[in-house]
Design an enzyme around this catalytic site. Structure first.
Site, mmCIF file in Angstrom:
data_model
loop_
_atom_site.group_PDB
_atom_site.id
_atom_site.type_symbol
_atom_site.label_atom_id
_atom_site.label_comp_id
_atom_site.label_asym_id
_atom_site.label_seq_id
_atom_site.Cartn_x
_atom_site.Cartn_y
_atom_site.Cartn_z
ATOM 1 N N SER A 103 38.917 41.052 35.385
ATOM 2 C CA SER A 103 38.902 41.964 35.126
ATOM 3 C C SER A 103 39.929 43.658 34.818
ATOM 4 C CB SER A 103 38.268 42.211 33.451
ATOM 5 O OG SER A 103 37.206 43.261 34.434
ATOM 6 N N ASP A 114 31.961 45.930 35.604
ATOM 7 C CA ASP A 114 31.623 45.947 36.778
ATOM 8 C C ASP A 114 32.885 45.497 37.720
ATOM 9 O OD1 ASP A 114 28.556 44.859 36.522
ATOM 10 O OD2 ASP A 114 29.238 42.611 37.900
ATOM 11 N N ASP A 116 35.429 43.419 40.259
ATOM 12 C CA ASP A 116 35.266 42.822 41.311
ATOM 13 C C ASP A 116 36.577 43.050 42.407
ATOM 14 O OD1 ASP A 116 33.722 40.386 40.434
ATOM 15 O OD2 ASP A 116 35.063 39.918 38.921
ATOM 16 N N ASP A 168 30.865 44.247 42.842
ATOM 17 C CA ASP A 168 30.947 42.691 44.050
ATOM 18 C C ASP A 168 31.896 42.722 45.044
ATOM 19 O OD1 ASP A 168 28.970 41.566 41.938
ATOM 20 O OD2 ASP A 168 30.456 40.591 40.839
ATOM 21 N N LYS A 231 37.873 38.241 24.756
ATOM 22 C CA LYS A 231 36.969 38.170 25.574
ATOM 23 C C LYS A 231 35.467 39.266 24.777
ATOM 24 C CE LYS A 231 37.171 39.233 29.983
ATOM 25 N NZ LYS A 231 37.575 39.774 31.475
ATOM 26 N N TYR A 240 30.535 32.749 26.292
ATOM 27 C CA TYR A 240 31.396 33.780 27.315
ATOM 28 C C TYR A 240 30.538 33.966 28.499
ATOM 29 C CZ TYR A 240 33.307 37.120 30.263
ATOM 30 O OH TYR A 240 34.857 37.812 31.075
#
Length: 532
Positions: A103, A114, A116, A168, A231, A240
């Site tokens: 995202s 978060d 990624d 992450d 989303k 989701y």
């Protein structure tokens, strides 16, 4: 999904220039009219109140975190090189790059998101060192908390929090050193995958897919605005979650991107309408995959590329079992929905139908946008539940064991969905324990809704025995590779409850069952816990 898709018609009203994105011509070249722009703006304003985008200050903080991560890794890599006697010339022509995926890369960021993150490293940086000594560097940093390296996961990952931002961190080791200034660009080319280890390919895939999505949509800003709505709607409706068998973030992104290709000049409100309409009507065509571009397969004559497994139901029997295939655009193309079961497919189709009906009501001034994404009343919808209680004596064991249980929950769904007379509805959220226990200070509850109706085959004299499915599921859970290392430190309880056993609050959520601070895992849990 081609031009002959349900609802296909090219309007004769004001049209934009002829374009083609993806595998087919657009369904419509009609441009948005004034009333659609008004509806889209209202949709944006309502969504911003409940699901705001990240603030400029928040984005600046996130960028600072990424820069600090890159600095830390570069310093660590130089130290590793000196210890390994790597020549200065080799060091100079190699570099590291911290880049993003998911995202954040797609530009759909809210304050709780978060990041990624992917570390692209040169060949002489070893994976085992990254997950040991570099993880130690991170853990000792004054701005880092909750640093958890998980090197043995299907997609190895370091989970951490820096300056309040959850990260992450994935690792991809290039097979050949890139030029210093083009490390990120090299990673976008298929050739970079040659001779790369399997785990690095998986980690690199998320970055490459996000990059391809942005290239394949007609208007990135319209795509982002539509995706944010979808989303949020999916989260509120409880669908989701890739790991439980619904759709994860990448799938929702691909589905929205395909709608954008088919209606390149529509406003976000129109795209939301067509999203629900087409994917509900697509229920008769799910044998065909949703794709953004042609699926590329290299012939055997191309060294190092033909060995990669690409989604192909003609040659791969396992791919024929996928019930709602949505294919990633970057080579090697994969199905992002392989966890979907017949149960979760039914629920998804019901939600697409409801979504379309609600958007029609909004357009007819019979409802507001907030009605479209009203939360699914899970604890009011069902009279019976199966509760999965996950318990542990330490936070570390809890994080690992809950990830393992979560990753296998879809197996339980598949075992229960064949029980005659019953339909099930998994809830992807995790809740604080219904009953506290001082012996087990860490834990959560997860729920499956159970319904017994004539439509499902239930009748007055029918006896339903859940024990075979539950016993089989427990046997799977006991195959956890870390079981022996943590004996006596974890526990799993399965309980069937009636709705009357749950204390209800006026807001339709059971009192004492508040959603845990973290949402139930999605792709990230799959990275952590997917079985080898």
């Amino acid at each position: 999904m081609s031009q002959s898709s349900p609802g296909a018609s090219v309007s004769s009203a004001k049209l934009g220039p002829a374009v083609r994105y993806g595998i087919s011509d657009p369904i419509s070249l009609q441009e948005a009219e004034a009333h659609d722009l008004v509806l889209s703006e209202r949709m944006k304003e309502e969504l911003e109140m409940v699901f705001p985008t990240e603030t400029p200050e928040g984005m600046e903080r996130r960028q600072g975190v990424l820069q600090e991560l890159e600095r830390l890794f570069h310093e660590w890599m130089l130290k590793q090189c000196m210890e390994a006697n790597i020549s200065e010339e080799e060091i100079k022509k190699s570099t590291v790059k911290i880049t993003t995926l998911g995202s954040y890369r797609l530009g759909v960021v809210h304050p709780g998101s978060d990041i990624d993150t992917l570390c692209i490293a040169p060949p002489f940086v070893r994976r085992e060192d990254f997950f040991s000594t570099f993880a130690t560097v991170l853990d000792q940093h004054e701005d880092v908390s909750e640093c958890v390296p998980i090197p043995d996961a299907y997609t190895p990952i370091i989970k951490l929090k820096m300056r309040g931002v959850c990260i992450d961190l994935l690792f991809a080791r290039l097979a050949r050193p890139p030029e210093a200034e083009v490390a990120e660009e090299v990673a976008k080319e298929d050739e970079v995958l040659k001779n790369m280890d399997e785990k690095s390919v998986r980690c690199l895939n998320g970055f490459r897919v996000a990059d391809q999505i942005l290239k394949l949509v007609p208007n990135q800003e319209t795509f982002r605005r539509t995706l944010r709505f979808i989303k949020y709607w999916a989260r509120r409706r409880g669908i989701y979650s890739n790991i439980v068998g619904f759709f994860g973030g990448i799938t929702w992104s691909l589905l929205v991107a395909r709608i954008c290709q088919l209606y390149p000049y529509y406003a976000p409100n129109q795209l939301v309408n067509r999203f629900f309409r087409l994917y509900h009507q697509w229920q008769w065509n799910w044998a065909k995959p949703v794709t953004l571009c042609d699926i590329l397969e290299y012939p055997a004559t191309v060294p190092g590329m033909s060995a990669f497994k690409v989604w192909n139901p003609k040659s791969n029997p396992a791919d024929r079992q996928h019930v709602m295939p949505v294919i990633t655009p970057a080579f090697p193309s994969m199905n992002s929905t392989h966890n979907v079961t017949e149960t979760t497919k039914r629920i998804l189709l019901d939600e697409f139908k409801r979504g379309f009906e609600m958007v029609q009501n909004v357009e007819g001034n019979k409802a507001e946008w907030c009605d479209v994404y009203a939360p699914f009343p899970f604890f009011q919808e069902f009279k019976h539940f199966l509760m999965i209680e996950i318990l542990a004596k330490s936070e570390d064991v809890y994080n690992k064991f809950s990830g393992w249980v979560e990753s296998k929950l879809r197996i339980l769904v598949m075992q229960l969905e064949v029980v005659n007379g019953m339909r099930i509805h998994p809830n992807p959220l995790q809740y604080d324990l219904l009953e506290s226990d001082g012996e087990w200070p860490f834990g959560c509850d997860m729920f499956l809704g159970l319904s017994f109706t004539p439509e499902a085959g239930a009748h007055a004299s029918l006896q339903i025995d859940l024990r075979p499915a539950l016993t089989s599921f427990m046997e799977v859970i006991l195959t956890w590779t870390e079981r022996d290392a943590h004996l006596g430190q974890f526990r799993l309880r399965l309980r069937r409850l009636a709705a009357s056993d749950l204390p209800y609050a006026a807001d339709s959520q059971p009192a004492g069952l508040r959603k845990r601070p973290r949402e139930a895992s999605d792709e990230k849990a799959s990275k952590m816990s997917k079985s080898k």
